[in-house]
Write a protein that holds these residues in place. Structure first.
Motif, PDB file in Angstrom:
ATOM      1  N   ARG A  87      44.186  39.756  41.188  1.00  0.00           N
ATOM      2  CA  ARG A  87      43.277  40.741  40.578  1.00  0.00           C
ATOM      3  C   ARG A  87      43.082  40.487  39.082  1.00  0.00           C
ATOM      4  NH1 ARG A  87      40.511  42.096  44.293  1.00  0.00           N
ATOM      5  NH2 ARG A  87      41.377  40.164  45.039  1.00  0.00           N
TER       6      ARG A  87
ATOM      7  N   ASP B 134      42.229  47.114  42.200  1.00  0.00           N
ATOM      8  CA  ASP B 134      41.609  46.135  43.111  1.00  0.00           C
ATOM      9  C   ASP B 134      40.569  45.283  42.387  1.00  0.00           C
ATOM     10  OD1 ASP B 134      42.980  46.493  45.444  1.00  0.00           O
ATOM     11  OD2 ASP B 134      41.583  47.947  46.297  1.00  0.00           O
ATOM     12  N   GLY B 136      40.705  44.658  39.138  1.00  0.00           N
ATOM     13  CA  GLY B 136      41.310  44.077  37.934  1.00  0.00           C
ATOM     14  C   GLY B 136      40.753  44.673  36.652  1.00  0.00           C
TER      15      GLY B 136
END
Lengths: 156, 186
Positions: A87, B134, B136
Protein backbone atom coordinates in the motif's frame (compact mmCIF):
# COMPACT_ATOMS: atom_id res chain seq x y z
CA UNK A 1 -0.92 -5.67 68.26
CA UNK A 2 -2.61 -2.35 68.70
CA UNK A 3 -5.19 -1.21 66.14
CA UNK A 4 -3.07 1.72 64.84
CA UNK A 5 0.03 -0.49 64.41
CA UNK A 6 -1.99 -3.07 62.47
CA UNK A 7 -3.37 -0.33 60.23
CA UNK A 8 0.14 1.04 59.60
CA UNK A 9 1.41 -2.43 58.72
CA UNK A 10 -1.43 -3.06 56.25
CA UNK A 11 -0.90 0.37 54.68
CA UNK A 12 2.82 -0.30 54.34
CA UNK A 13 2.14 -3.67 52.69
CA UNK A 14 -0.26 -2.08 50.19
CA UNK A 15 2.14 0.71 49.33
CA UNK A 16 5.21 -1.49 48.91
CA UNK A 17 3.55 -4.29 46.90
CA UNK A 18 4.50 -4.43 43.20
CA UNK A 19 0.85 -4.81 42.15
CA UNK A 20 0.83 -2.25 39.32
CA UNK A 21 3.76 -4.09 37.78
CA UNK A 22 1.94 -7.40 37.99
CA UNK A 23 -1.20 -5.87 36.52
CA UNK A 24 0.77 -4.55 33.55
CA UNK A 25 2.25 -7.94 32.80
CA UNK A 26 -1.09 -9.69 33.09
CA UNK A 27 -2.82 -7.12 30.82
CA UNK A 28 -0.62 -7.78 27.81
CA UNK A 29 -1.71 -10.90 25.94
CA UNK A 30 0.35 -12.80 23.38
CA UNK A 31 -1.67 -10.99 20.68
CA UNK A 32 -0.81 -7.60 22.20
CA UNK A 33 2.89 -8.49 22.16
CA UNK A 34 2.67 -9.52 18.50
CA UNK A 35 0.81 -6.29 17.62
CA UNK A 36 3.48 -4.28 19.44
CA UNK A 37 6.36 -6.04 17.71
CA UNK A 38 4.86 -5.51 14.24
CA UNK A 39 3.67 -1.96 14.97
CA UNK A 40 7.19 -0.97 16.02
CA UNK A 41 8.49 -1.83 12.55
CA UNK A 42 5.92 0.30 10.68
CA UNK A 43 6.27 4.05 10.18
CA UNK A 44 3.45 6.42 11.04
CA UNK A 45 2.87 8.13 7.70
CA UNK A 46 1.41 11.22 9.35
CA UNK A 47 4.18 11.86 11.88
CA UNK A 48 7.00 10.21 9.84
CA UNK A 49 9.61 10.00 12.60
CA UNK A 50 7.55 7.74 14.84
CA UNK A 51 6.42 4.17 14.45
CA UNK A 52 2.72 3.36 14.61
CA UNK A 53 3.11 1.84 18.07
CA UNK A 54 4.41 5.07 19.61
CA UNK A 55 2.34 7.50 17.58
CA UNK A 56 -0.89 8.90 18.95
CA UNK A 57 -2.20 9.91 15.49
CA UNK A 58 -5.63 8.48 14.57
CA UNK A 59 -4.21 6.91 11.38
CA UNK A 60 -1.51 5.11 13.43
CA UNK A 61 -4.21 3.90 15.82
CA UNK A 62 -6.23 2.57 12.86
CA UNK A 63 -3.12 0.91 11.43
CA UNK A 64 -2.58 -0.84 14.76
CA UNK A 65 -6.20 -1.97 14.50
CA UNK A 66 -5.52 -3.41 11.03
CA UNK A 67 -2.46 -5.26 12.38
CA UNK A 68 -4.55 -6.71 15.23
CA UNK A 69 -7.42 -7.75 12.95
CA UNK A 70 -5.10 -9.45 10.48
CA UNK A 71 -3.29 -11.31 13.26
CA UNK A 72 -6.67 -12.52 14.55
CA UNK A 73 -7.46 -13.75 11.03
CA UNK A 74 -4.29 -15.85 11.14
CA UNK A 75 -2.04 -13.71 8.94
CA UNK A 76 1.68 -13.99 9.69
CA UNK A 77 3.75 -10.92 10.66
CA UNK A 78 5.45 -11.16 7.23
CA UNK A 79 2.04 -11.16 5.46
CA UNK A 80 1.01 -8.06 7.41
CA UNK A 81 4.24 -6.20 6.63
CA UNK A 82 3.85 -7.23 2.98
CA UNK A 83 0.31 -5.77 2.97
CA UNK A 84 1.54 -2.38 4.26
CA UNK A 85 4.46 -2.47 1.82
CA UNK A 86 2.01 -3.08 -1.04
CA UNK A 87 0.00 0.00 0.00
CA UNK A 88 2.74 2.49 0.97
CA UNK A 89 5.96 1.11 -0.47
CA UNK A 90 9.32 0.86 1.34
CA UNK A 91 8.61 4.19 3.06
CA UNK A 92 6.27 2.48 5.53
CA UNK A 93 9.09 0.41 7.03
CA UNK A 94 11.07 1.99 9.87
CA UNK A 95 14.08 0.06 8.54
CA UNK A 96 14.35 0.24 4.74
CA UNK A 97 14.15 -3.28 3.23
CA UNK A 98 17.55 -4.52 2.06
CA UNK A 99 17.14 -4.54 -1.72
CA UNK A 100 17.96 -2.42 -4.77
CA UNK A 101 18.91 1.20 -4.15
CA UNK A 102 18.16 0.76 -0.41
CA UNK A 103 21.50 -1.00 -0.07
CA UNK A 104 23.12 2.42 -0.43
CA UNK A 105 21.42 3.52 2.81
CA UNK A 106 22.76 0.46 4.62
CA UNK A 107 26.31 0.36 3.26
CA UNK A 108 26.72 4.02 2.20
CA UNK A 109 27.82 5.35 5.63
CA UNK A 110 30.43 2.58 5.96
CA UNK A 111 31.76 3.25 2.44
CA UNK A 112 31.99 6.97 3.22
CA UNK A 113 33.70 6.23 6.55
CA UNK A 114 36.18 3.87 4.89
CA UNK A 115 36.82 6.33 2.03
CA UNK A 116 37.28 9.20 4.50
CA UNK A 117 39.64 7.09 6.62
CA UNK A 118 41.73 6.12 3.59
CA UNK A 119 41.86 9.73 2.42
CA UNK A 120 42.94 10.89 5.88
CA UNK A 121 45.56 8.12 6.06
CA UNK A 122 46.99 9.10 2.67
CA UNK A 123 47.11 12.79 3.59
CA UNK A 124 48.73 12.26 7.00
CA UNK A 125 51.17 9.80 5.45
CA UNK A 126 52.10 12.41 2.83
CA UNK A 127 52.76 15.03 5.53
CA UNK A 128 54.91 12.61 7.55
CA UNK A 129 56.95 11.67 4.48
CA UNK A 130 57.36 15.30 3.51
CA UNK A 131 58.86 16.18 6.93
CA UNK A 132 62.74 16.16 6.74
CA UNK A 133 64.31 13.53 9.04
CA UNK A 134 67.59 15.54 9.68
CA UNK A 135 67.51 19.00 11.30
CA UNK A 136 67.82 21.92 8.93
CA UNK A 137 71.27 23.52 8.45
CA UNK A 138 72.07 26.31 11.00
CA UNK A 139 71.42 29.85 9.74
CA UNK A 140 74.45 31.85 8.52
CA UNK A 141 76.13 34.03 11.23
CA UNK A 142 75.07 37.68 11.52
CA UNK A 143 77.35 40.25 9.95
CA UNK A 144 78.76 42.99 12.20
CA UNK A 145 76.30 45.65 11.01
CA UNK A 146 73.24 43.52 11.73
CA UNK A 147 74.58 42.43 15.15
CA UNK A 148 75.04 46.08 16.19
CA UNK A 149 71.55 47.03 15.00
CA UNK A 150 70.03 44.19 17.01
CA UNK A 151 71.89 45.20 20.16
CA UNK A 152 70.70 48.80 19.75
CA UNK A 153 67.12 47.69 19.35
CA UNK A 154 67.30 45.41 22.41
CA UNK A 155 68.75 48.19 24.55
CA UNK A 156 66.17 50.82 23.52
CA UNK B 1 46.86 14.38 -3.12
CA UNK B 2 46.83 12.74 -6.54
CA UNK B 3 44.50 13.86 -9.32
CA UNK B 4 42.50 10.60 -9.01
CA UNK B 5 41.79 11.23 -5.33
CA UNK B 6 40.88 14.85 -5.99
CA UNK B 7 38.41 13.77 -8.69
CA UNK B 8 36.86 11.14 -6.38
CA UNK B 9 36.46 13.71 -3.61
CA UNK B 10 34.84 16.21 -5.97
CA UNK B 11 32.46 13.52 -7.28
CA UNK B 12 31.44 12.50 -3.73
CA UNK B 13 30.85 16.14 -2.78
CA UNK B 14 28.81 16.70 -5.95
CA UNK B 15 26.73 13.61 -5.17
CA UNK B 16 26.04 14.82 -1.63
CA UNK B 17 25.22 18.28 -2.93
CA UNK B 18 22.73 16.79 -5.41
CA UNK B 19 21.05 14.86 -2.58
CA UNK B 20 20.79 17.97 -0.40
CA UNK B 21 19.51 19.99 -3.34
CA UNK B 22 16.80 17.46 -4.04
CA UNK B 23 15.85 17.41 -0.35
CA UNK B 24 15.70 21.19 -0.15
CA UNK B 25 13.89 22.00 -3.36
CA UNK B 26 12.04 18.76 -4.15
CA UNK B 27 8.27 18.69 -3.73
CA UNK B 28 7.55 17.21 -0.27
CA UNK B 29 4.12 16.16 -1.56
CA UNK B 30 5.76 13.90 -4.09
CA UNK B 31 6.07 10.55 -2.36
CA UNK B 32 6.26 7.90 -5.07
CA UNK B 33 3.30 5.55 -4.80
CA UNK B 34 3.52 1.85 -5.44
CA UNK B 35 -0.16 1.71 -6.32
CA UNK B 36 0.02 3.12 -9.87
CA UNK B 37 -0.92 0.39 -12.35
CA UNK B 38 -2.25 -1.92 -9.63
CA UNK B 39 -5.87 -3.02 -9.14
CA UNK B 40 -7.88 -0.44 -7.21
CA UNK B 41 -9.11 -1.95 -3.91
CA UNK B 42 -12.85 -2.55 -4.19
CA UNK B 43 -13.89 -0.66 -1.08
CA UNK B 44 -17.32 0.23 0.25
CA UNK B 45 -18.84 2.48 2.88
CA UNK B 46 -22.05 4.24 3.89
CA UNK B 47 -23.09 7.38 2.02
CA UNK B 48 -22.40 10.46 4.17
CA UNK B 49 -25.82 11.95 3.37
CA UNK B 50 -28.16 8.96 2.98
CA UNK B 51 -26.41 6.14 4.83
CA UNK B 52 -26.88 3.76 1.86
CA UNK B 53 -23.89 1.56 1.12
CA UNK B 54 -21.75 2.75 -1.79
CA UNK B 55 -19.43 0.16 -3.31
CA UNK B 56 -16.69 0.83 -5.81
CA UNK B 57 -17.54 -2.51 -7.40
CA UNK B 58 -20.73 -1.04 -8.84
CA UNK B 59 -18.70 1.43 -10.94
CA UNK B 60 -16.50 -1.16 -12.65
CA UNK B 61 -15.90 -0.32 -16.31
CA UNK B 62 -16.01 3.45 -15.66
CA UNK B 63 -13.37 6.08 -15.05
CA UNK B 64 -13.60 6.83 -11.32
CA UNK B 65 -12.16 9.82 -9.50
CA UNK B 66 -11.76 9.18 -5.76
CA UNK B 67 -11.23 12.25 -3.63
CA UNK B 68 -10.31 11.79 0.05
CA UNK B 69 -11.37 14.73 2.23
CA UNK B 70 -12.34 15.76 5.77
CA UNK B 71 -14.34 18.62 7.24
CA UNK B 72 -11.39 19.64 9.48
CA UNK B 73 -9.01 19.84 6.52
CA UNK B 74 -8.20 23.38 5.37
CA UNK B 75 -6.79 22.35 1.98
CA UNK B 76 -9.97 20.37 1.27
CA UNK B 77 -11.91 23.63 1.55
CA UNK B 78 -9.38 25.27 -0.76
CA UNK B 79 -9.93 22.64 -3.46
CA UNK B 80 -13.69 22.21 -2.95
CA UNK B 81 -14.74 24.69 -5.66
CA UNK B 82 -12.32 23.11 -8.17
CA UNK B 83 -13.54 19.62 -7.33
CA UNK B 84 -17.15 20.66 -7.96
CA UNK B 85 -16.05 22.31 -11.20
CA UNK B 86 -14.28 19.10 -12.23
CA UNK B 87 -17.45 17.10 -11.64
CA UNK B 88 -19.44 19.65 -13.60
CA UNK B 89 -17.05 19.20 -16.53
CA UNK B 90 -17.41 15.41 -16.82
CA UNK B 91 -20.74 14.61 -15.12
CA UNK B 92 -22.60 14.18 -18.42
CA UNK B 93 -20.21 11.47 -19.58
CA UNK B 94 -21.86 8.13 -18.67
CA UNK B 95 -18.41 6.57 -18.28
CA UNK B 96 -17.31 8.97 -15.55
CA UNK B 97 -17.98 8.65 -11.83
CA UNK B 98 -16.77 10.84 -9.01
CA UNK B 99 -16.74 9.71 -5.39
CA UNK B 100 -15.71 11.49 -2.24
CA UNK B 101 -14.25 9.52 0.66
CA UNK B 102 -14.75 11.17 4.02
CA UNK B 103 -11.64 10.44 6.11
CA UNK B 104 -11.09 10.60 9.91
CA UNK B 105 -14.21 12.66 10.45
CA UNK B 106 -17.37 12.85 12.56
CA UNK B 107 -20.61 12.26 10.64
CA UNK B 108 -22.39 15.49 11.79
CA UNK B 109 -19.29 17.54 10.87
CA UNK B 110 -19.05 15.89 7.44
CA UNK B 111 -22.78 16.40 6.78
CA UNK B 112 -22.57 20.03 7.87
CA UNK B 113 -19.54 20.54 5.60
CA UNK B 114 -21.39 19.20 2.55
CA UNK B 115 -24.45 21.29 3.42
CA UNK B 116 -22.35 24.42 3.77
CA UNK B 117 -20.06 24.02 0.74
CA UNK B 118 -22.43 22.02 -1.46
CA UNK B 119 -21.94 18.81 -3.42
CA UNK B 120 -23.08 17.28 -6.67
CA UNK B 121 -21.65 13.74 -6.27
CA UNK B 122 -21.82 11.00 -3.57
CA UNK B 123 -19.42 10.62 -0.66
CA UNK B 124 -18.72 7.44 1.29
CA UNK B 125 -17.51 7.31 4.88
CA UNK B 126 -14.25 5.61 5.79
CA UNK B 127 -15.46 4.26 9.11
CA UNK B 128 -12.30 2.65 10.49
CA UNK B 129 -9.63 4.13 8.23
CA UNK B 130 -9.50 0.88 6.24
CA UNK B 131 -10.26 2.57 2.90
CA UNK B 132 -7.48 5.12 3.46
CA UNK B 133 -4.98 2.39 4.40
CA UNK B 134 -6.02 0.26 1.39
CA UNK B 135 -5.25 3.27 -0.82
CA UNK B 136 -2.02 4.12 0.98
CA UNK B 137 -3.33 7.54 1.96
CA UNK B 138 -0.93 9.83 3.86
CA UNK B 139 -3.34 12.68 4.58
CA UNK B 140 -6.08 14.73 3.00
CA UNK B 141 -6.80 15.86 0.37
CA UNK B 142 -5.64 13.02 -1.86
CA UNK B 143 -7.04 12.22 -5.28
CA UNK B 144 -6.94 8.97 -7.25
CA UNK B 145 -7.99 8.28 -10.82
CA UNK B 146 -9.05 4.72 -11.65
CA UNK B 147 -9.42 3.60 -15.27
CA UNK B 148 -12.12 1.47 -16.94
CA UNK B 149 -10.17 -1.68 -16.14
CA UNK B 150 -10.14 -0.90 -12.44
CA UNK B 151 -6.44 0.06 -12.32
CA UNK B 152 -5.13 3.06 -10.40
CA UNK B 153 -3.65 5.36 -13.03
CA UNK B 154 -2.94 8.55 -11.10
CA UNK B 155 -2.54 9.82 -7.56
CA UNK B 156 -2.09 13.34 -6.27
CA UNK B 157 -1.44 14.48 -2.70
CA UNK B 158 -2.74 18.01 -2.11
CA UNK B 159 -5.48 20.30 -3.36
CA UNK B 160 -6.61 19.88 -6.97
CA UNK B 161 -6.35 23.52 -7.95
CA UNK B 162 -4.53 25.61 -10.59
CA UNK B 163 -2.21 23.57 -12.79
CA UNK B 164 -3.15 20.33 -11.01
CA UNK B 165 -6.77 20.86 -12.05
CA UNK B 166 -5.59 21.27 -15.64
CA UNK B 167 -3.33 18.20 -15.41
CA UNK B 168 -6.05 15.96 -13.99
CA UNK B 169 -8.80 17.13 -16.33
CA UNK B 170 -6.86 17.51 -19.59
CA UNK B 171 -4.01 15.01 -19.24
CA UNK B 172 -5.63 12.24 -17.21
CA UNK B 173 -9.45 12.06 -17.22
CA UNK B 174 -10.19 13.34 -20.73
CA UNK B 175 -7.72 10.94 -22.44
CA UNK B 176 -8.92 8.00 -20.30
CA UNK B 177 -12.53 8.66 -21.31
CA UNK B 178 -11.45 8.75 -24.97
CA UNK B 179 -9.32 5.62 -24.58
CA UNK B 180 -6.15 7.61 -25.27
CA UNK B 181 -2.81 7.42 -23.44
CA UNK B 182 -2.47 9.69 -20.43
CA UNK B 183 0.26 12.18 -19.65
CA UNK B 184 1.13 12.10 -15.96
CA UNK B 185 3.65 14.97 -16.13
CA UNK B 186 2.18 18.07 -14.49
Amino acid sequence: MRMSSRFTLILLLILTSPWPLLAEVQDETALDIQVREIAKTLRCTVCQTENIWESGAPLAQQMRGVVRERLKLGHSPEDIKEYFLSRYGDYIMMEPPKHGVNWFIWVGPFILLLGGGLLLYKEVNGWVRGTPSTPAAPPPPLDEQARQRLERELES
Amino acid sequence: MTKGWQLTLVLILLGLFALFYQGLWGDPRHIPTVLIGTDAPMVEGPDVETGDVISLEQFKGKVVLLNFWASWCYECKVEHESVLQLHQLFKDDPNFVMLGVNYQDKLPDAQQYLKEYGTTFPHMRDLHGQIAIDYGVYGVPETFVIDQEGKIRYKYVGPVTGHMYTTITQNIIAPLLKGQPINTKS
